[in-house]
Enzyme design. Structure first.
Site, PDB file in Angstrom:
ATOM      1  N   SER A   1     -38.771 -27.379 -28.474  1.00 39.28           N
ATOM      2  CA  SER A   1     -38.048 -26.166 -28.097  1.00 39.28           C
ATOM      3  C   SER A   1     -38.979 -24.981 -27.834  1.00 39.28           C
ATOM      4  CB  SER A   1     -37.034 -25.797 -29.178  1.00 39.28           C
ATOM      5  OG  SER A   1     -37.688 -25.561 -30.406  1.00 39.28           O
TER       6      SER A   1
ATOM      7  N   ASP B   1     -34.331 -16.238 -37.294  1.00 40.09           N
ATOM      8  CA  ASP B   1     -35.157 -17.211 -36.589  1.00 40.09           C
ATOM      9  C   ASP B   1     -36.546 -16.596 -36.390  1.00 40.09           C
ATOM     10  OD1 ASP B   1     -36.512 -18.767 -34.745  1.00 40.09           O
ATOM     11  OD2 ASP B   1     -34.870 -18.906 -33.306  1.00 40.09           O
TER      12      ASP B   1
ATOM     13  N   HIS C   1     -38.866 -19.302 -32.920  1.00 37.97           N
ATOM     14  CA  HIS C   1     -38.847 -19.157 -31.457  1.00 37.97           C
ATOM     15  C   HIS C   1     -39.263 -17.732 -31.067  1.00 37.97           C
ATOM     16  CE1 HIS C   1     -36.165 -22.564 -32.482  1.00 37.97           C
ATOM     17  NE2 HIS C   1     -36.798 -23.105 -31.459  1.00 37.97           N
TER      18      HIS C   1
END
Ligand SMILES: *[C@@H]1O[C@H](CO)[C@@H](O)[C@H](O)[C@H]1NC(C)=O
Ligand SMILES: *[C@@H]1O[C@H](CO)[C@@H](O)[C@H](O)[C@H]1NC(C)=O
Ligand SMILES: *[C@@H]1O[C@H](CO)[C@@H](O)[C@H](O)[C@H]1NC(C)=O
Ligand SMILES: *[C@@H]1O[C@H](CO)[C@@H](O)[C@H](O)[C@H]1NC(C)=O
Ligand SMILES: *[C@@H]1O[C@H](CO)[C@@H](O)[C@H](O)[C@H]1NC(C)=O
Ligand SMILES: *[C@@H]1O[C@H](CO)[C@@H](O)[C@H](O)[C@H]1NC(C)=O
Length: 443
Positions: free
Chosen positions: A181, A422, A425
């Site tokens: 990702s 998060d 990312h």
């Protein structure tokens, strides 16, 4: 676009599983580590190392092993046998190293400079392919400072991003990102950087997982993303339905994925975070009874890198194909690492770290050493995008709570946003745009 958005839920799940697992590794015990040492000592005394030739097509095996998918299971598991991957670069001696002006200076050593004149390189809302996982402004982030930083190498300048020039380099070619990702984020960044100059009726996106293709008609060019978080074949090759906690991989074969990536002209690989939680189950291609072996993440990654390196070494002609490898993307899960005595993580951070050489615990040094060893043997064929140090500084570049979440949070969690932030990312526009400027620089 509908199908496009539906593919996202697994990503944030992934983030949470990572955080959980990273915590687990912290609580890992000396007793289990000692166990591993004892075992390998025994191996050294009693066994000769067996080397396996990777990437042997199935039909030439005595019995063809089934393809791994998310339903695959191990019949049983045993200890790692110590088998290793054998790979050589047949062109190594004659292989000429790429020599260019760009190599005279280490562009990965430098500092971030605030520059709200040339940055961001595109507007978040202008990119129709933006991911809800990375669109931080759209999801309420009030401070936009993370969009305004330029990477300034110490002893030279980076080539300035020029979208026309980039398209000219891509004319008639396929550019493919292959990995997890984080690599997908870099791919979305690249598509956003490139798409603005293509009229909307001359571009298209085919959301067919696991290979997603952005096409620009007038340049006869594509910018693609292939989901292959472990590079080798595994039970996690479905971008939506995969089992991070229960990974089974073929340590000796990239063939399932290379059949898709082999036609690309420019390849950008990454792999890292999926190896951070061990153990991983290995199902060798020669194994006929479904018996797996268990190995720690770093050991398993080394086998996978070997199988990948074998493909690069034997299949890549550097005059026809460019191959890049992106080093590990840092995480910012522990605020105490850049501000001792404090609690929390990347949540609430608004500016980069100033301390030159800062290195957090999320970037595993033994992994870096291993990757460096593999890549140095491939150096005539692979260009390293060493983004780890420069991204380490960007503790404020992660989405934290400013992204789409698919699950609902408890009142306790909502009171303490750090618990669901998060910090893995990266917001777009942001840090991955600079990774792509580095790619442009070397192309
Ligand atoms: C860690 O080791 C200690 C003693 O060696 C043991 O009591 C404890 O249960 C272990 N914890 C885990 C998570 O294995
Ligand atoms: C850039 O930042 C400076 C200093 O924060 C500010 O004064 C200026 O208005 C900003 N310019 C733009 C175009 O945002
Ligand atoms: C960008 O590249 C194109 C094609 O190489 C060139 O004509 C143009 O002058 C460049 N633009 C800038 C701002 O450098
Ligand atoms: C488009 O590019 C492909 C390679 O990606 C090439 O095979 C094909 O001939 C090109 N078509 C045109 C019309 O240039
Ligand atoms: C698992 O073991 C059983 C019995 O030993 C065997 O019949 C079966 O074929 C094995 N499964 C696989 C996938 O090899
Ligand atoms: C990347 O750069 C770091 C220093 O920032 C260095 O320690 C590491 O070995 C480099 N990795 C590779 C693969 O070149």
């Amino acid at each position: 676009m509908q199908r496009w958005s539906r593919r996202k839920p697994h990503l944030q799940l992934l983030a949470f599983l990572f955080i959980g697992f990273i915590m687990l590794t912290i609580f890992y015990n000396e007793s289990s580590i000692q166990q591993i040492h004892e075992d390998s000592d025994q191996d050294n005394h009693n066994q000769k190392i067996v080397y396996i030739k990777p990437n042997v097509p199935r039909n030439s095996r005595l019995r063809a092993p089934e393809i791994l998918d998310r339903f695959s299971i191990c019949n049983s598991s045993r200890e790692y046998s110590g088998k290793k991957i054998m790979w050589v670069d047949p062109t190594r001696e004659s292989g000429r190293r790429w020599v260019s002006d760009t190599e005279k200076c280490d562009v990965f050593s430098g500092k971030w400079v605030f520059d709200n004149i040339s940055y961001p390189l595109y507007k978040e809302s202008d990119c129709p392919y933006m991911s809800d996982q990375l669109a931080c402004h759209k999801h309420g982030r009030p401070d936009l400072g993370y969009q305004y930083w330029r990477w300034q190498p110490h002893n030279c300048n980076l080539k300035r991003w020029n979208v026309t020039e980039m398209w000219e380099k891509l004319r008639g070619k396929r550019l493919m990102f292959v990995g997890d990702s984080l690599n997908r984020g870099q791919w979305i960044s690249m598509v956003c950087l490139l798409q603005s100059v293509i009229p909307s009726n001359k571009r298209s996106m085919s959301p067919n997982a696991p290979l997603t293709i952005f096409t620009a008609e007038e340049y006869n060019a594509t910018v693609e993303f292939l989901w292959a978080p472990l590079l080798v074949e595994s039970n996690s090759d479905d971008p939506v339905n995969h089992r991070l906690a229960d990974r089974i991989m073929r340590p000796d074969s990239v063939l399932k994925h290379s059949s898709k990536w082999e036609h690309a002209d420019i390849l950008v690989f990454n792999t890292y975070l999926w190896w951070r939680q061990g153990p991983v189950k290995l199902l060798w291609s020669t194994e006929e009874n479904g018996i797996c072996e268990e190995l720690d993440g770093l050991g398993a990654m080394e086998l996978a890198m070997g199988a990948w390196a074998d493909w690069v070494a034997t299949k890549v002609n550097p005059l026809k194909k460019r191959v890049f490898f992106v080093t590990m993307s840092p995480t910012h899960l522990w605020k105490r690492e850049w501000e001792s005595g404090s609690e929390g993580n990347c949540y609430g951070e608004k500016s980069p770290i100033n301390d030159e050489g800062y290195w957090g615990s999320g970037s595993d040094l033994p992994t870096m050493r291993m990757v460096e060893k593999v890549l140095s043997r491939l150096r005539s064929k692979v260009t390293v995008l060493n983004i780890t140090q420069l991204s380490e500084y960007r503790k404020e570049g992660h989405p934290s709570i400013y992204r789409k979440f698919w699950e609902t949070f408890s009142p306790e969690q909502l009171l303490n946003p750090a618990t669901y932030s998060d910090c893995i990312h990266w917001c777009l526009p942001g840090v991955p745009d600079v990774w792509n400027e580095l790619l442009f620089h070397f192309l």
